[in-house]
Design an enzyme around this catalytic site. Structure first.
Site: not given
Ligand code: GLY
Ligand code: MN
Ligand code: MN
Length: 443
Positions: A363, A386, A352, A356, A410, A390, A408, A42, A273, A262, A245
């Site tokens: 995104h 970003e 990556h 974005h 960003e 790694y 990273r 529920d 972000d 992040d 992720h």
């Molecule tokens: N937090 C997701 C990205 O950096 O794209």
């Molecule tokens: Mn991002």
């Molecule tokens: Mn991010």
């Protein structure tokens, strides 16, 4: 008047008008609200309105459908939504109802959602083109097809069914890519809240702290500022920072490890972000520092490409070249720069892209390429920069001292008439700045 959305009714009306102009007089555009989603029996996930629906209405309720019918004499903007119901509202909270939809949300007309099956086929009749997000909500797809079929069944009686079905995203997402002044104000607020949250996490870090405790610090600042996490906060200590992720957030950060966070706030629907990577004990080791400095350099190289007229992909190219050069200097890659660039060997350590679009979605929507070419940056576009590195904990091809380091950095930028502004500029970024923030912690 400014609604709870932080966007004026006039701006919502402008957005709808612009979209209808692009769609043309013989079109109809149909957008359902996001459905509520069950989390467990529920209980539901916290409700989040569909970004496209929100962009055009600011209407926060589920079980609603917007129909835009350019040039329709009896009203171009029609909303189907839940009727008022004191009994249900005492359980779930207030509803706008049809009157509220017209008075508070600027709809030309509103009908109970229960009446949609009866009314919508009539709105489709005589419109040659339907703009809609096919394939997103299979149940709504079927409903729409059944309405079209109802009109088709009346052809012998002179009905004119639509004969072209077009992807709504083509028009709408191009529009959403360019942020207005009010949108940028909300995005700056989302960025400011996230900056405060990351600062609080740096201040709250110490050897032995659990990743979820830092997540709690971050999200406490979000909620205390009337914001939500824009996406699942990533808090990765040590080698967990190499998992792009990572969401478990359940390990303890050991002395000498880095923590990669992040996390970004969503404020009035708009995302930020941010990623920062800092030493949990306040001091980078030489290897951590060398890699962090390289990521900083790569980010600066990408940022130098953030100005009008430059291809969007130039930022990624600049980051990749800087990273490759630095990895060669550190002995993590070997051979010539040209060879390594040609083979894209950086991908072993950087899997990556460098960013974005950012907006109502983390995104965000909008094409990155036009006719096979990277599109050129224009004022009002907002995106992340970003870069990261790694080094997998089990990568025996590199010296042991590098293994298990994930970094990273960003930030969020908006393209302006002359260059760019960094919405997240206020947060410590270089290794030096981060060490200074952490040195100011109260023990
Ligand atoms: N937090 C997701 C990205 O950096 O794209
Ligand atoms: Mn991002
Ligand atoms: Mn991010």
């Amino acid at each position: 008047m400014k609604a709870a959305s932080g966007i004026t009714a006039a701006e919502f009306a402008r957005r709808r008008k612009q979209l209808m102009q692009m769609a043309g007089e013989d079109a109809i555009l149909i957008l359902p609200a996001a459905p509520e989603r069950v989390r467990s029996l529920d209980t539901h996930y916290p409700y989040r309105q569909d970004s496209d629906f929100w962009y055009l209405t600011g209407f926060p309720e589920p079980e609603a459908v917007l129909a835009l019918i350019p040039g329709r004499r009896h009203g171009e903007v029609v909303l189907f939504c839940r009727p008022r119901d004191p009994e249900r509202e005492s359980w779930d909270g207030p509803r706008a109802g049809q009157e509220g939809a017209v008075e508070r949300y600027g709809m030309d007309d509103a009908y109970p959602i229960e009446d949609m099956d009866e009314i919508l086929p009539g709105l489709l009749e005589g419109r040659s083109r339907v703009y809609y997000h096919f394939g997103r909500e299979p149940e709504f797809d079927r409903t729409l097809i059944s309405w079209v079929n109802q009109v088709r069944a009346q052809v012998r009686h002179g009905a004119q069914p639509p004969h072209e079905f077009l992807e709504l995203g083509h028009l709408l997402h191009e529009q959403r890519l360019f942020k207005s002044k009010d949108e940028l104000r909300l995005m700056q607020r989302a960025a400011d809240i996230s900056v405060q949250a990351h600062l609080a996490a740096m201040h709250g870090a110490h050897a032995g702290v659990h990743e979820y405790q830092l997540q709690a610090v971050i999200e406490c600042v979000f909620r205390a500022s009337d914001a939500w996490p824009a996406y699942g906060s990533i808090v990765g200590a040590g080698a967990n920072g190499c998992v792009l992720h990572y969401v478990a957030n359940n390990a303890a950060a050991r002395d000498g490890e880095l923590v990669l966070i992040d996390a970004g706030a969503e404020y009035r629907g708009y995302a930020s972000d941010i990623t920062r990577t800092f030493p949990v004990n306040g001091r980078f080791t030489p290897e951590q520092r060398a890699l962090h400095d390289l990521v900083t350099q790569a980010q600066q190289a990408a940022m130098a490409q953030a100005r009008p007229g430059v291809p969007y992909e130039a930022g990624h190219q600049a980051a990749v070249e800087t990273l490759t050069e630095g990895l060669l200097q550190l002995g993590l890659l070997s051979g010539t720069l040209e060879e390594n660039l040609a083979e894209a060997s950086y991908k072993r350590f950087y899997r990556h892209k460098t960013g974005h679009w950012l907006g109502l979605d983390t995104h965000d929507v909008g094409d990155y390429r036009i006719d096979g070419q990277s599109r050129l940056l224009e004022p009002g576009m907002v995106f992340t920069i970003e870069p990261g590195l790694y080094i997998a904990p089990d990568d025996t091809s590199v010296a042991a001292k590098w293994r298990g380091i994930g970094i990273r950095t960003e930030d969020n930028v908006v393209i302006t008439a002359n260059g760019h502004e960094v919405l997240t500029a206020a947060l410590a970024r270089s290794a030096e700045e981060i060490e200074a923030v952490m040195a100011a912690r109260v023990a």
